[in-house]
Design a protein around this motif. Structure first.
Motif, PDB file in Angstrom:
ATOM      1  N   CYS A 169       1.009  -1.093   0.090  1.00  0.00           N
ATOM      2  CA  CYS A 169       0.152   0.115  -0.010  1.00  0.00           C
ATOM      3  C   CYS A 169       0.899   1.286  -0.073  1.00  0.00           C
ATOM      4  O   CYS A 169       0.808   2.433  -0.828  1.00  0.00           O
ATOM      5  CB  CYS A 169      -0.811   0.034   1.156  1.00  0.00           C
ATOM      6  SG  CYS A 169      -2.011   1.384   1.377  1.00  0.00           S
ATOM      7  N   ARG A 170       1.819   1.236   0.953  1.00  0.00           N
ATOM      8  CA  ARG A 170       2.651   2.350   0.941  1.00  0.00           C
ATOM      9  C   ARG A 170       3.461   2.695  -0.328  1.00  0.00           C
ATOM     10  O   ARG A 170       3.369   3.777  -0.944  1.00  0.00           O
ATOM     11  CB  ARG A 170       3.764   2.186   2.218  1.00  0.00           C
ATOM     12  CG  ARG A 170       4.193   3.480   2.421  1.00  0.00           C
ATOM     13  CD  ARG A 170       5.605   3.257   3.270  1.00  0.00           C
ATOM     14  NE  ARG A 170       5.158   2.561   4.591  1.00  0.00           N
ATOM     15  CZ  ARG A 170       4.428   3.255   5.553  1.00  0.00           C
ATOM     16  NH1 ARG A 170       4.355   4.641   5.652  1.00  0.00           N
ATOM     17  NH2 ARG A 170       4.029   2.545   6.610  1.00  0.00           N
ATOM     18  N   ALA A 171       3.953   1.621  -1.066  1.00  0.00           N
ATOM     19  CA  ALA A 171       4.556   1.749  -2.435  1.00  0.00           C
ATOM     20  C   ALA A 171       3.723   2.245  -3.408  1.00  0.00           C
ATOM     21  O   ALA A 171       4.054   3.206  -4.163  1.00  0.00           O
ATOM     22  CB  ALA A 171       5.059   0.469  -2.627  1.00  0.00           C
ATOM     23  N   TRP A 172       2.314   1.800  -3.411  1.00  0.00           N
ATOM     24  CA  TRP A 172       1.436   2.267  -4.281  1.00  0.00           C
ATOM     25  C   TRP A 172       1.219   3.843  -4.106  1.00  0.00           C
ATOM     26  O   TRP A 172       0.842   4.544  -5.264  1.00  0.00           O
ATOM     27  CB  TRP A 172       0.308   1.330  -4.324  1.00  0.00           C
ATOM     28  CG  TRP A 172       0.333   0.272  -5.003  1.00  0.00           C
ATOM     29  CD1 TRP A 172       0.274  -1.229  -4.770  1.00  0.00           C
ATOM     30  CD2 TRP A 172       0.799  -0.078  -6.435  1.00  0.00           C
ATOM     31  NE1 TRP A 172       0.531  -2.066  -5.651  1.00  0.00           N
ATOM     32  CE2 TRP A 172       0.771  -1.290  -6.922  1.00  0.00           C
ATOM     33  CE3 TRP A 172       1.168   1.022  -7.708  1.00  0.00           C
ATOM     34  CZ2 TRP A 172       1.001  -1.979  -7.995  1.00  0.00           C
ATOM     35  CZ3 TRP A 172       1.331   0.559  -8.866  1.00  0.00           C
ATOM     36  CH2 TRP A 172       1.278  -1.114  -8.916  1.00  0.00           C
ATOM     37  N   LEU A 173       1.118   4.157  -2.825  1.00  0.00           N
ATOM     38  CA  LEU A 173       0.710   5.569  -2.559  1.00  0.00           C
ATOM     39  C   LEU A 173       1.917   6.511  -3.124  1.00  0.00           C
ATOM     40  O   LEU A 173       1.621   7.582  -3.556  1.00  0.00           O
ATOM     41  CB  LEU A 173       0.534   5.809  -1.030  1.00  0.00           C
ATOM     42  CG  LEU A 173      -0.576   5.034  -0.576  1.00  0.00           C
ATOM     43  CD1 LEU A 173      -0.640   5.329   1.140  1.00  0.00           C
ATOM     44  CD2 LEU A 173      -1.971   5.869  -0.896  1.00  0.00           C
ATOM     45  N   ALA A 174       2.996   5.881  -2.751  1.00  0.00           N
ATOM     46  CA  ALA A 174       4.115   6.806  -3.376  1.00  0.00           C
ATOM     47  C   ALA A 174       4.108   6.799  -5.007  1.00  0.00           C
ATOM     48  O   ALA A 174       4.510   8.025  -5.422  1.00  0.00           O
ATOM     49  CB  ALA A 174       5.541   6.226  -2.869  1.00  0.00           C
ATOM     50  N   VAL A 175       4.084   5.669  -5.844  1.00  0.00           N
ATOM     51  CA  VAL A 175       3.756   5.759  -7.287  1.00  0.00           C
ATOM     52  C   VAL A 175       2.905   6.863  -7.471  1.00  0.00           C
ATOM     53  O   VAL A 175       3.026   7.664  -8.469  1.00  0.00           O
ATOM     54  CB  VAL A 175       3.520   4.426  -7.560  1.00  0.00           C
ATOM     55  CG1 VAL A 175       3.259   4.367  -9.026  1.00  0.00           C
ATOM     56  CG2 VAL A 175       4.633   3.351  -7.597  1.00  0.00           C
ATOM     57  N   ALA A 176       1.676   6.726  -7.075  1.00  0.00           N
ATOM     58  CA  ALA A 176       0.580   7.740  -7.376  1.00  0.00           C
ATOM     59  C   ALA A 176       1.058   9.238  -7.116  1.00  0.00           C
ATOM     60  O   ALA A 176       0.706   9.922  -7.981  1.00  0.00           O
ATOM     61  CB  ALA A 176      -0.855   7.341  -6.638  1.00  0.00           C
ATOM     62  N   GLY A 177       1.578   9.389  -5.951  1.00  0.00           N
ATOM     63  CA  GLY A 177       2.025  10.699  -5.647  1.00  0.00           C
ATOM     64  C   GLY A 177       3.127  11.244  -6.633  1.00  0.00           C
ATOM     65  O   GLY A 177       3.149  12.371  -6.842  1.00  0.00           O
ATOM     66  N   LEU A 192      -1.885   4.580   7.510  1.00  0.00           N
ATOM     67  CA  LEU A 192      -1.975   4.749   6.113  1.00  0.00           C
ATOM     68  C   LEU A 192      -3.078   5.510   5.543  1.00  0.00           C
ATOM     69  O   LEU A 192      -3.246   5.862   4.395  1.00  0.00           O
ATOM     70  CB  LEU A 192      -1.403   3.431   5.301  1.00  0.00           C
ATOM     71  CG  LEU A 192      -0.122   3.154   5.322  1.00  0.00           C
ATOM     72  CD1 LEU A 192       0.011   1.502   4.927  1.00  0.00           C
ATOM     73  CD2 LEU A 192       0.779   3.813   4.577  1.00  0.00           C
ATOM     74  N   GLY A 193      -4.187   5.344   6.585  1.00  0.00           N
ATOM     75  CA  GLY A 193      -5.615   5.663   5.989  1.00  0.00           C
ATOM     76  C   GLY A 193      -5.635   7.029   5.544  1.00  0.00           C
ATOM     77  O   GLY A 193      -6.341   7.563   4.501  1.00  0.00           O
ATOM     78  N   PRO A 194      -5.145   8.114   6.318  1.00  0.00           N
ATOM     79  CA  PRO A 194      -5.407   9.552   5.761  1.00  0.00           C
ATOM     80  C   PRO A 194      -4.774   9.978   4.426  1.00  0.00           C
ATOM     81  O   PRO A 194      -5.152  10.677   3.834  1.00  0.00           O
ATOM     82  CB  PRO A 194      -4.686  10.457   6.964  1.00  0.00           C
ATOM     83  CG  PRO A 194      -4.772   9.526   8.128  1.00  0.00           C
ATOM     84  CD  PRO A 194      -4.714   7.884   7.579  1.00  0.00           C
ATOM     85  N   ALA A 195      -3.454   9.293   4.232  1.00  0.00           N
ATOM     86  CA  ALA A 195      -2.879   9.429   2.867  1.00  0.00           C
ATOM     87  C   ALA A 195      -3.664   8.879   1.737  1.00  0.00           C
ATOM     88  O   ALA A 195      -3.774   9.542   0.711  1.00  0.00           O
ATOM     89  CB  ALA A 195      -1.458   8.680   2.980  1.00  0.00           C
ATOM     90  N   LEU A 196      -4.271   7.713   1.943  1.00  0.00           N
ATOM     91  CA  LEU A 196      -5.029   7.242   0.905  1.00  0.00           C
ATOM     92  C   LEU A 196      -6.406   8.071   0.912  1.00  0.00           C
ATOM     93  O   LEU A 196      -6.799   8.491  -0.409  1.00  0.00           O
ATOM     94  CB  LEU A 196      -5.510   5.734   1.365  1.00  0.00           C
ATOM     95  CG  LEU A 196      -6.544   5.071   0.488  1.00  0.00           C
ATOM     96  CD1 LEU A 196      -5.887   5.052  -0.909  1.00  0.00           C
ATOM     97  CD2 LEU A 196      -6.943   3.829   1.051  1.00  0.00           C
ATOM     98  N   ALA A 197      -6.988   8.489   1.982  1.00  0.00           N
ATOM     99  CA  ALA A 197      -8.090   9.220   1.801  1.00  0.00           C
ATOM    100  C   ALA A 197      -7.855  10.496   1.007  1.00  0.00           C
ATOM    101  O   ALA A 197      -8.700  11.044   0.159  1.00  0.00           O
ATOM    102  CB  ALA A 197      -8.828   9.727   3.329  1.00  0.00           C
ATOM    103  N   ALA A 254      -2.666   3.129  -9.857  1.00  0.00           N
ATOM    104  CA  ALA A 254      -1.950   2.947  -8.449  1.00  0.00           C
ATOM    105  C   ALA A 254      -2.937   3.297  -7.273  1.00  0.00           C
ATOM    106  O   ALA A 254      -2.477   2.570  -6.201  1.00  0.00           O
ATOM    107  CB  ALA A 254      -0.699   4.031  -8.618  1.00  0.00           C
ATOM    108  N   VAL A 255      -3.712   4.122  -7.346  1.00  0.00           N
ATOM    109  CA  VAL A 255      -4.615   4.184  -6.112  1.00  0.00           C
ATOM    110  C   VAL A 255      -5.564   3.014  -5.952  1.00  0.00           C
ATOM    111  O   VAL A 255      -5.803   2.844  -4.712  1.00  0.00           O
ATOM    112  CB  VAL A 255      -5.483   5.681  -6.319  1.00  0.00           C
ATOM    113  CG1 VAL A 255      -6.434   5.959  -5.035  1.00  0.00           C
ATOM    114  CG2 VAL A 255      -4.489   6.872  -6.628  1.00  0.00           C
ATOM    115  N   ASP A 256      -6.009   2.546  -6.828  1.00  0.00           N
ATOM    116  CA  ASP A 256      -7.104   1.521  -6.624  1.00  0.00           C
ATOM    117  C   ASP A 256      -6.229   0.281  -6.017  1.00  0.00           C
ATOM    118  O   ASP A 256      -6.824  -0.398  -4.964  1.00  0.00           O
ATOM    119  CB  ASP A 256      -7.432   0.989  -8.090  1.00  0.00           C
ATOM    120  CG  ASP A 256      -8.518   1.847  -8.750  1.00  0.00           C
ATOM    121  OD1 ASP A 256      -9.027   2.778  -8.002  1.00  0.00           O
ATOM    122  OD2 ASP A 256      -8.911   1.649  -9.810  1.00  0.00           O
TER     123      ASP A 256
END
Length: 386
Positions: free
Chosen positions: A309-317, A354-359, A334-336
């Motif tokens: 999850c953390r890696a996909w959040l970074a990719v999307a960012g 990790l929830g707030p970053a995803l939101a 990436a977000v999905d």
């Protein structure tokens, strides 16, 4: 090791049908699984005129994750969505106005196969395009990913009335019913020749690694050696890379390590590739992002959804910071995937972290699933209350 075969035939019901895609399935299904796969044994999954893109994605994802060689036989038709004008594979409920929501984005196929090696991954396709998509493909090659060997054709709009026949795929099936599967390059040339005998011509032709299509006329059949796999090279998002590979394809080594359960070794190899790409081309380069995505998938295979999850959040960012639009398929994917992995985290503290970053990302990238942001917010409230 057994192989996996996915037989997918899809086209809209009613007047929008350009090709009788499902008509080829009985012929393909009559071929022995081992011949379809080119392995001693094989598991075969058949999808005939599926309704939902998510259901197709689930089957494709499972096939891509299976050990051993994978061959996808795909028959159908291509349309552009009206919003982004990107190619989609039409499904049973697809209409021109609903392509974005009822068809399968071609980018999803590329994304699901990107971790596999061209040495054991093949797409055999017989696709038909409407007039708008045909004009689009004249200037924008259909990209199936640089780690997949692709054989087949995209046919122009049919001139006659009624759905066209998938003559290329039927030729492939007829040849395979002999009980022998030659190298795919040779099988492809034989099938093209048979399709030409039935009047097919002017097609875009796929032939080998790299996932691109070009416009050669069908040539006389000449047996050729199987193509070599591709080598990772720098490329911008959505570009096509067609360079031949060196024997030491890192994707093949990664696949072998994952199958053997050597997850730390696989991640270390991918990390070295990512670091080299960042040094050479920058963190927002296509090459660096490719390896970041590979590491995100490796974390999933290793059973670490928080790291994935953390890696996909970074990719999307990184993609968003580089100027990619929120509805770009790579950003949405990436977000999905970050969302999916977040929902699999059993450690409450890590999920809460990790929830707030995803939101926050979901506010910018709502994706195609209705209620995705509300789902994140609801689950995050439950975590915080607990």
């Amino acid at each position: 090791m057994p192989g996996t075969v996915l037989l997918l035939a899809a086209s809209p019901l009613g007047r929008g049908r350009l090709v009788d895609a499902a008509g080829v399935l009985p012929v393909l299904a009559a071929v022995a699984p081992a011949v379809l796969s080119g392995t001693d044994t094989a598991n075969v999954v058949e999808l005939a005129d599926p309704l939902e893109p998510q259901a197709v994605l689930t089957r494709l994802r499972a096939a891509a994750a299976a050990p051993g060689p994978l061959t996808v036989y795909l028959t159908g038709q291509l349309h552009l969505d009206r919003r982004q004008r990107r190619p989609h594979l039409a499904l049973a409920r697809t209409t021109p106005a609903t392509v974005r929501y009822t068809a399968l984005p071609w980018a999803w196929i590329r994304e699901e196969l990107r971790l596999r090696s061209a040495a054991d991954t093949a797409l055999v396709v017989d696709l038909h395009a409407d007039a708008e998509t045909w004009r689009y493909l004249a200037g924008q090659p259909l990209d199936s990913g640089r780690t997949t060997a692709v054989y087949g054709r995209v046919a122009p709009p049919a001139r006659g009335r009624g759905p066209a026949e998938p003559v290329y795929m039927k030729a492939v099936a007829t040849l395979l019913r002999s009980g022998h599967r030659p190298p795919l390059g040779e099988l492809h040339q034989h099938a093209l020749a048979r399709a030409a005998e039935q009047g097919a011509g002017g097609d875009l032709v796929f032939s080998g690694p790299g996932g691109f299509a070009q416009r050669p006329a069908p040539q006389p059949v000449v047996p050729r050696p199987a193509p070599q796999p591709v080598v990772p090279r720098p490329y911008p998002p959505d570009a096509v890379v067609t360079a031949p590979a060196a024997p030491g394809d890192p994707h093949a080594a990664l696949s072998e390590a994952v199958r053997a359960g050597r997850h730390a070794e696989a991640d270390a190899l991918a990390a070295r590739q990512e670091e080299a790409a960042v040094r050479a081309f920058g963190p927002a380069s296509g090459e660096a992002l490719h390896w970041a995505e590979v590491r995100a998938d490796l974390a999933m295979f290793a059973g670490d959804p928080a790291r994935s999850c953390r890696a996909w959040l970074a990719v999307a960012g990184v993609r968003l910071a580089a100027g990619q639009a929120p509805d770009t398929p790579a950003v949405e994917a990436a977000v999905d995937r970050a969302h999916h992995q977040w929902g699999s985290i059993k450690d409450t503290a890590r999920a809460r972290e990790l929830g707030p970053a995803l939101a926050e990302l979901r506010l910018r990238v709502p994706g195609r699933r209705r209620g995705a942001l509300e789902n994140v917010q609801r689950h995050l409230r439950q975590l915080q209350a607990g």
